[in-house]
Design an enzyme around this catalytic site. Structure first.
Site, PDB file in Angstrom:
ATOM      1  N   SER A 124      -1.805  -2.750   3.837  1.00 43.83           N
ATOM      2  CA  SER A 124      -0.915  -3.887   3.558  1.00 43.83           C
ATOM      3  C   SER A 124      -0.575  -4.703   4.807  1.00 43.83           C
ATOM      4  O   SER A 124      -0.559  -5.941   4.719  1.00 43.83           O
ATOM      5  CB  SER A 124       0.347  -3.449   2.798  1.00 43.83           C
ATOM      6  N   ASN A 146       2.334   1.476   4.351  1.00 41.97           N
ATOM      7  CA  ASN A 146       2.587   0.198   5.024  1.00 41.97           C
ATOM      8  C   ASN A 146       2.221   0.246   6.509  1.00 41.97           C
ATOM      9  O   ASN A 146       2.879  -0.372   7.342  1.00 41.97           O
ATOM     10  CB  ASN A 146       4.033  -0.247   4.818  1.00 41.97           C
ATOM     11  N   CYS A 170       0.864  -1.177   0.000  1.00 38.21           N
ATOM     12  CA  CYS A 170       0.000   0.000   0.000  1.00 38.21           C
ATOM     13  C   CYS A 170       0.904   1.232   0.000  1.00 38.21           C
ATOM     14  O   CYS A 170       2.091   1.123  -0.310  1.00 38.21           O
ATOM     15  CB  CYS A 170      -0.997  -0.011   1.161  1.00 38.21           C
ATOM     16  N   CYS A 176      -1.540   0.608   7.244  1.00 40.85           N
ATOM     17  CA  CYS A 176      -2.979   0.322   7.330  1.00 40.85           C
ATOM     18  C   CYS A 176      -3.347  -0.927   6.525  1.00 40.85           C
ATOM     19  O   CYS A 176      -3.498  -2.002   7.077  1.00 40.85           O
ATOM     20  CB  CYS A 176      -3.817   1.514   6.852  1.00 40.85           C
ATOM     21  N   ASP A 193      -8.520   3.212   1.466  1.00 36.74           N
ATOM     22  CA  ASP A 193      -7.566   3.622   2.488  1.00 36.74           C
ATOM     23  C   ASP A 193      -8.336   4.166   3.695  1.00 36.74           C
ATOM     24  O   ASP A 193      -9.011   5.186   3.587  1.00 36.74           O
ATOM     25  CB  ASP A 193      -6.636   4.694   1.929  1.00 36.74           C
TER      26      ASP A 193
END
Length: 171
Positions: A24, A20, A17, A22, A135
């Site tokens: 992923s 790194n 993401c 949230c 996100d």
């Protein structure tokens, strides 16, 4: 790609993401949890990273960890940035959104590397090939819970894909 536990044919999966902290790490945790529950951990190596340098060395966002913990998953991964050598090492590079996908594609130096990159959510049943994991960073705890649900379902679909691609059924 998926071999016996002592073989060098372990399937290497990298979730990516932006920061790194949230999506992923949530995906990494959900996938590792699924592998453990199915007794398949020894057949995979799993990691996550970000396309940016924003959070290098940090643990996942407290809301990501709280959401995972509610599902019995402890996230201890520390954020790192994607590096060119990841293309050589990993079999699957799973991007959380189209922006990450585009950034990874721009870093790829050949078609072999580009073929490793996939939008992760395309493996979630009922989703299109261009679907993204939203996100949750600027959202509420509810948004983090929704992301966890998404990455858990996409993990199921991805595992089915890898196993069927390698001729393994009902593992």
């Amino acid at each position: 790609m998926v071999g016996t536990p002592d073989s060098s044919n372990i399937c290497k999966v990298l979730f990516v993401c932006l920061g790194n902290i949230c999506r992923s790490p949530a995906a990494e945790g959900a996938f590792v949890d699924l592998l453990e529950k199915r007794g398949l951990s020894s057949l995979f190596e799993v990691d996550s990273c970000g396309t940016s340098r924003y959070h290098i060395g940090e643990l996942a966002d407290p809301r990501t960890r709280q959401t995972a913990r509610k599902k019995g998953i402890e996230l201890t991964h520390k954020a790192r940035q994607f590096k060119r050598s990841d293309f050589e090492y990993y079999d699957f590079i799973l991007a959380m959104d189209r922006s990450n996908n585009k950034d990874l594609g721009a870093l790829a130096s050949n078609e072999e590397e580009r073929k490793k990159i996939h939008l992760f959510r395309k493996f979630q049943k009922g989703q299109g090939k261009d679907s993204e994991v939203p996100d949750p960073y600027y959202g509420t705890l509810k948004d983090f819970e929704e992301v966890h649900q998404i990455v858990s379902e996409a993990s199921e679909g991805f595992l089915e894909y890898v196993l069927s691609k390698n001729g393994v059924k009902n593992a």
